[in-house]
Design an enzyme around this catalytic site. Sequence first.
Site, short mmCIF file in Angstrom:
data_model
loop_
_atom_site.label_atom_id
_atom_site.label_comp_id
_atom_site.label_asym_id
_atom_site.label_seq_id
_atom_site.Cartn_x
_atom_site.Cartn_y
_atom_site.Cartn_z
N SER A 280 0.82 -1.21 0.00
CA SER A 280 0.00 0.00 0.00
C SER A 280 0.85 1.27 0.00
CB SER A 280 -0.93 0.00 1.21
OG SER A 280 -0.32 0.55 2.35
N HIS A 281 0.16 2.40 0.01
CA HIS A 281 0.80 3.71 0.17
C HIS A 281 0.69 4.22 1.60
CE1 HIS A 281 0.63 4.93 -4.40
NE2 HIS A 281 1.28 3.79 -4.17
N GLY A 282 0.26 3.34 2.50
CA GLY A 282 0.24 3.70 3.91
C GLY A 282 -1.15 3.96 4.45
#
Length: 447
Positions: free
Chosen positions: A276-278
């Site tokens: 993911s991107h966080g």
Amino acid sequence: MKSFTALFAALAAFDVASAATGYIHKERSSYPSLGKRWTSTNPYVTVDGSTCTVKPMGGGQDDGPNLLYAFQLCGSTALINLPGYYTVNTVLQTYLTNVEVRLTGAISYVPDIEYWSPASIYLTYQNATTYWFFGGSGVTLHGGGTIDANGQTWWDYYAKNKNAGVAGGSSRTFARPIPLTVGNASNVVVDDISVINSPFWHNFVYQSTDVTYSNIQIRSLSSNESAPAANSDGWDIYRSSYVTIKDSNVQNGDDCVSFKPNSTYMTVENMICNGSHGISVGSLGQYAGETDIVANVYVRNISMSNAQNGARIKVFGGSNDTQSVSGGGSGYVKNVTFQDFRNDNVDNPIYLTQCYSSTAQQCQDHPSTLSISDVHFNNISGTASGLVANNTVATLECSAECVDITSSNTQLSPKNGTVGSGKYLCANLQNESLLDFQCTDVPITKG
């Protein structure tokens, strides 16, 4: 101050987690006067007391109209059973009151771009649209079933026809629908459901309060390396309060969870996020003249692997253009706690930027008018991927001064390094002594 804030966040988290109860239906014994409340004239919808069951048509025929019939017929104090495999090529818009929706089968949206792109329900923010607008009060959606948006067709098309909005948004000319939007709703529980293969975000909480998601499985992974799943956020939350997301697993290529404008009293806990991107506050401040607020957020016990970011806050820079859609909004981020993050192969385990999707020059000339304060990173551990230069493991860069940014028990290491040997980049923090690591001061850069 720091201990008080942590206590406040913990109390807020408790309130959120206990807020949504949803609705579990009890048949005639609890409602003896109701008896058989409805008569179905649809051969695919049967009624037994106050329980409605939808039978799939089969053969790839559109079950959407039959589902809508059942949701309207049994839209109050009822159980709706969905045990089969439903092919859907009709927009779903439902409003339920005290209804249990038991999805033990699957809802499969037909990958018909020509129909869905213009027909899906428009939700304004970042041009988001949805297949299913799930509204109401006192509703539970559960049962171990699946919502499948068959995203590969969309990802392949998008890879050849890049048509997106600003900062990961959709486009009016190529709308990519969200499989499930809980919208204009209160006291909603979504539990034990898989949401897979989304053309865009997987879940959207829109103008709602008291919503709980638990035991959700999210997966969008492309079989075509040249056409990855795009903008495949697990959750986005907008203009909503008292939302809990917990005990879930996300395999995607964008934010695991994103708190969009005007998200307050949020709890996210016990999550596995891969690719993911966080878990992100923002993006915020995108639209000039708009006020964005994210406050009272508590995120804890997160496993973040093979990701671009871990704990992230992303805010646009300022702008002197009153019509800007890429910065210049106002508002604030306040009282946010990220706690107990375990990072494995993460580019930026800690990332805070007040220059998101903005040029460094723009942020120098027009610092962000959306303030960031009272943010706490506690027990953040693990390893960085090494993709960020100079053994960098954290970046905290503000274009305007950020206040009361703290950290404790930080245990991060660069790739092939040891704890404490990584670099921490900082810009415009009011008091670096509130951090438990040594900052390297740098000029603001594009986030």
